[in-house]
Each structure stands twice: as structure tokens, then as C-alpha cells.
Design a protein around this motif. Structure first.
Motif, PDB file in Angstrom:
ATOM      1  N   SER A 127       0.829  -1.203   0.000  1.00 16.11           N
ATOM      2  CA  SER A 127       0.000   0.000   0.000  1.00 16.11           C
ATOM      3  C   SER A 127       0.865   1.254   0.000  1.00 16.11           C
ATOM      4  N   GLU A 128       2.075   1.162   0.555  1.00 17.10           N
ATOM      5  CA  GLU A 128       2.958   2.314   0.571  1.00 17.10           C
ATOM      6  C   GLU A 128       3.389   2.691  -0.833  1.00 17.10           C
ATOM      7  N   GLU A 129       3.533   1.700  -1.695  1.00 12.92           N
ATOM      8  CA  GLU A 129       3.920   1.980  -3.067  1.00 12.92           C
ATOM      9  C   GLU A 129       2.798   2.673  -3.817  1.00 12.92           C
ATOM     10  N   ARG A 130       1.576   2.446  -3.433  1.00 10.65           N
ATOM     11  CA  ARG A 130       0.432   2.978  -4.144  1.00 10.65           C
ATOM     12  C   ARG A 130       0.050   4.362  -3.644  1.00 10.65           C
ATOM     13  N   GLY A 131       0.578   4.768  -2.557  1.00 15.17           N
ATOM     14  CA  GLY A 131       0.226   6.077  -2.035  1.00 15.17           C
ATOM     15  C   GLY A 131      -0.372   5.983  -0.651  1.00 15.17           C
ATOM     16  N   ASP A 132      -0.609   7.135  -0.064  1.00 16.04           N
ATOM     17  CA  ASP A 132      -1.096   7.223   1.306  1.00 16.04           C
ATOM     18  C   ASP A 132      -2.611   7.083   1.335  1.00 16.04           C
ATOM     19  N   LEU A 133      -3.100   6.152   2.136  1.00 14.76           N
ATOM     20  CA  LEU A 133      -4.544   5.962   2.256  1.00 14.76           C
ATOM     21  C   LEU A 133      -5.117   6.785   3.397  1.00 14.76           C
ATOM     22  N   ASN A 134      -4.340   7.713   3.941  1.00 19.36           N
ATOM     23  CA  ASN A 134      -4.846   8.579   5.013  1.00 19.36           C
ATOM     24  C   ASN A 134      -5.758   9.669   4.470  1.00 19.36           C
ATOM     25  N   LEU A 135      -6.166   9.553   3.231  1.00 22.92           N
ATOM     26  CA  LEU A 135      -7.059  10.538   2.639  1.00 22.92           C
ATOM     27  C   LEU A 135      -8.505  10.318   3.048  1.00 22.92           C
ATOM     28  N   PHE A 136      -8.767   9.273   3.828  1.00 22.77           N
ATOM     29  CA  PHE A 136     -10.115   8.987   4.300  1.00 22.77           C
ATOM     30  C   PHE A 136     -10.271   9.443   5.744  1.00 22.77           C
ATOM     31  N   SER A 137     -11.464   9.915   6.078  1.00 18.47           N
ATOM     32  CA  SER A 137     -11.760  10.242   7.469  1.00 18.47           C
ATOM     33  C   SER A 137     -11.964   8.939   8.239  1.00 18.47           C
ATOM     34  N   ILE A 138     -12.019   9.043   9.552  1.00 16.53           N
ATOM     35  CA  ILE A 138     -12.245   7.869  10.393  1.00 16.53           C
ATOM     36  C   ILE A 138     -13.581   7.219  10.047  1.00 16.53           C
ATOM     37  N   GLU A 139     -14.617   8.033   9.844  1.00 15.20           N
ATOM     38  CA  GLU A 139     -15.940   7.499   9.506  1.00 15.20           C
ATOM     39  C   GLU A 139     -15.914   6.789   8.154  1.00 15.20           C
ATOM     40  N   GLN A 140     -15.214   7.379   7.183  1.00 13.55           N
ATOM     41  CA  GLN A 140     -15.104   6.759   5.872  1.00 13.55           C
ATOM     42  C   GLN A 140     -14.329   5.453   5.959  1.00 13.55           C
ATOM     43  N   ALA A 141     -13.256   5.440   6.741  1.00 14.16           N
ATOM     44  CA  ALA A 141     -12.458   4.225   6.901  1.00 14.16           C
ATOM     45  C   ALA A 141     -13.292   3.110   7.521  1.00 14.16           C
ATOM     46  N   LYS A 142     -14.111   3.456   8.511  1.00 10.30           N
ATOM     47  CA  LYS A 142     -14.991   2.459   9.124  1.00 10.30           C
ATOM     48  C   LYS A 142     -15.998   1.931   8.112  1.00 10.30           C
ATOM     49  N   ALA A 143     -16.540   2.815   7.296  1.00  6.05           N
ATOM     50  CA  ALA A 143     -17.501   2.398   6.266  1.00  6.05           C
ATOM     51  C   ALA A 143     -16.826   1.503   5.229  1.00  6.05           C
ATOM     52  N   ILE A 144     -15.599   1.821   4.866  1.00  6.77           N
ATOM     53  CA  ILE A 144     -14.853   0.995   3.906  1.00  6.77           C
ATOM     54  C   ILE A 144     -14.632  -0.399   4.479  1.00  6.77           C
ATOM     55  N   ILE A 145     -14.222  -0.459   5.728  1.00 10.56           N
ATOM     56  CA  ILE A 145     -14.001  -1.759   6.369  1.00 10.56           C
ATOM     57  C   ILE A 145     -15.303  -2.550   6.425  1.00 10.56           C
ATOM     58  N   ASP A 146     -16.396  -1.898   6.778  1.00 13.31           N
ATOM     59  CA  ASP A 146     -17.703  -2.570   6.797  1.00 13.31           C
ATOM     60  C   ASP A 146     -18.059  -3.106   5.414  1.00 13.31           C
ATOM     61  N   PHE A 147     -17.827  -2.295   4.371  1.00 10.85           N
ATOM     62  CA  PHE A 147     -18.118  -2.732   3.003  1.00 10.85           C
ATOM     63  C   PHE A 147     -17.295  -3.967   2.654  1.00 10.85           C
ATOM     64  N   LEU A 148     -15.986  -3.920   2.929  1.00 12.41           N
ATOM     65  CA  LEU A 148     -15.119  -5.051   2.582  1.00 12.41           C
ATOM     66  C   LEU A 148     -15.478  -6.302   3.385  1.00 12.41           C
ATOM     67  N   VAL A 149     -15.843  -6.126   4.639  1.00 15.10           N
ATOM     68  CA  VAL A 149     -16.219  -7.281   5.461  1.00 15.10           C
ATOM     69  C   VAL A 149     -17.474  -7.939   4.912  1.00 15.10           C
ATOM     70  N   THR A 150     -18.498  -7.126   4.622  1.00 15.54           N
ATOM     71  CA  THR A 150     -19.765  -7.713   4.172  1.00 15.54           C
ATOM     72  C   THR A 150     -19.725  -8.197   2.731  1.00 15.54           C
ATOM     73  N   SER A 151     -18.917  -7.554   1.886  1.00 14.48           N
ATOM     74  CA  SER A 151     -18.933  -7.927   0.471  1.00 14.48           C
ATOM     75  C   SER A 151     -17.835  -8.910   0.083  1.00 14.48           C
ATOM     76  N   LEU A 152     -16.735  -8.934   0.811  1.00 12.20           N
ATOM     77  CA  LEU A 152     -15.617  -9.804   0.430  1.00 12.20           C
ATOM     78  C   LEU A 152     -15.267 -10.806   1.518  1.00 12.20           C
ATOM     79  N   PHE A 153     -14.982 -10.326   2.702  1.00 15.37           N
ATOM     80  CA  PHE A 153     -14.450 -11.210   3.729  1.00 15.37           C
ATOM     81  C   PHE A 153     -15.462 -12.214   4.262  1.00 15.37           C
ATOM     82  N   LYS A 154     -16.747 -11.874   4.263  1.00 17.17           N
ATOM     83  CA  LYS A 154     -17.761 -12.854   4.690  1.00 17.17           C
ATOM     84  C   LYS A 154     -17.922 -13.970   3.665  1.00 17.17           C
ATOM     85  N   HIS A 155     -17.461 -13.733   2.453  1.00 13.70           N
ATOM     86  CA  HIS A 155     -17.567 -14.708   1.371  1.00 13.70           C
ATOM     87  C   HIS A 155     -16.180 -15.180   0.926  1.00 13.70           C
TER      88      HIS A 155
END
Length: 129
Positions: free
Chosen positions: A81-109
């Protein structure tokens, strides 16, 4: 346009490509609904690609992939991820929403995605008979 961008050439005959197109498209529209800026949208799509590559190319277990996601989202550790750039461009709320999206759409399956990428399937033979 997503089909062209992802270079999916066998979309009509490949279940794998159809599933990947569906996942990337769902992620793209979810991010648009979240009103992400263009740079945030790019970072999010890169994160989706990162998680899928961890399954397909690196054969990571669910636990290892979650650890990599944590490192990428936190911006710490030696990850690609360091090679691709800094992912600190998301707020805490956005980061939580991203994690929720990935958990429900990818990691649960996760087992289904592992199967998609790693189980060899025989091509069906279709004929006039």
C-alpha cells in the motif's frame, strides 16, 4: 467502461470475469454513493484490488488478508500500500464504512473467492448433441 478498464476479454464465457466485474462495479457505485472525491475513489478501488490480489496471487488466508488491510488502512508497516500512495485521505468514519463494506462484500464470502481463484474447473463442452 469498467470491463475495458479491467481488461476483461472473456466476460461472456468466464464466470470468474463476470464475478470480478460485478464486484468492482458494486464497489465503484458504493464509493460514488459515499460521495468520495476522485482521489478517494481511486484509493478505494485500489484497496479492493489489493484485497483481491491478496487472495488470487498471494494465496493469503483470511486472517493474513485482514492484517494486510489493517496495515494498509492504518498506513503503517511494510505493505504494498505504501507503493500505491497514502490511504490517510479517508476520514475515520469513511475508513470504518470501507471496512464494513469489505467485510460484508468480500471477507464474509472469503471461501467463495478462494474457490473462484484457486479451484480448477473443467470447461463444459457445448455441442449440438
Amino acid at each position: 467502461k469498467m470491463e475495458e478498464f479491467l481488461n476483461l476479454t472473456h466476460l461472456k464465457t468466464s464466470l470468474k470475469e463476470a464475478i470480478l466485474l460485478d464486484y468492482y462495479t458494486a464497489g465503484f457505485w458504493w464509493a460514488k454513493e459515499m460521495n468520495f472525491s476522485l482521489i478517494q475513489l481511486s484509493g478505494f478501488m485500489d484497496l479492493i484490488n489489493f484485497a483481491l490480489e491478496n487472495i488470487s496471487t498471494k494465496h493469503m488466508t483470511l486472517g493474513d488478508n485482514l492484517k494486510e488491510l489493517e496495515r494498509a488502512m492504518a498506513g503503517i508497516g511494510e505493505t504494498e500500500s505504501e507503493e500505491r500512495g497514502d490511504l490517510n485521505l479517508f476520514s475515520i468514519e469513511q475508513a470504518k464504512a470501507i471496512i464494513d463494506f469489505l467485510v460484508t462484500s468480500l471477507f464474509k464470502h472469503y471461501k467463495a473467492y478462494e474457490y473462484l481463484f484457486h479451484v480448477r474447473r473443467e470447461e463444459p463442452v457445448i455441442s449440438n448433441e
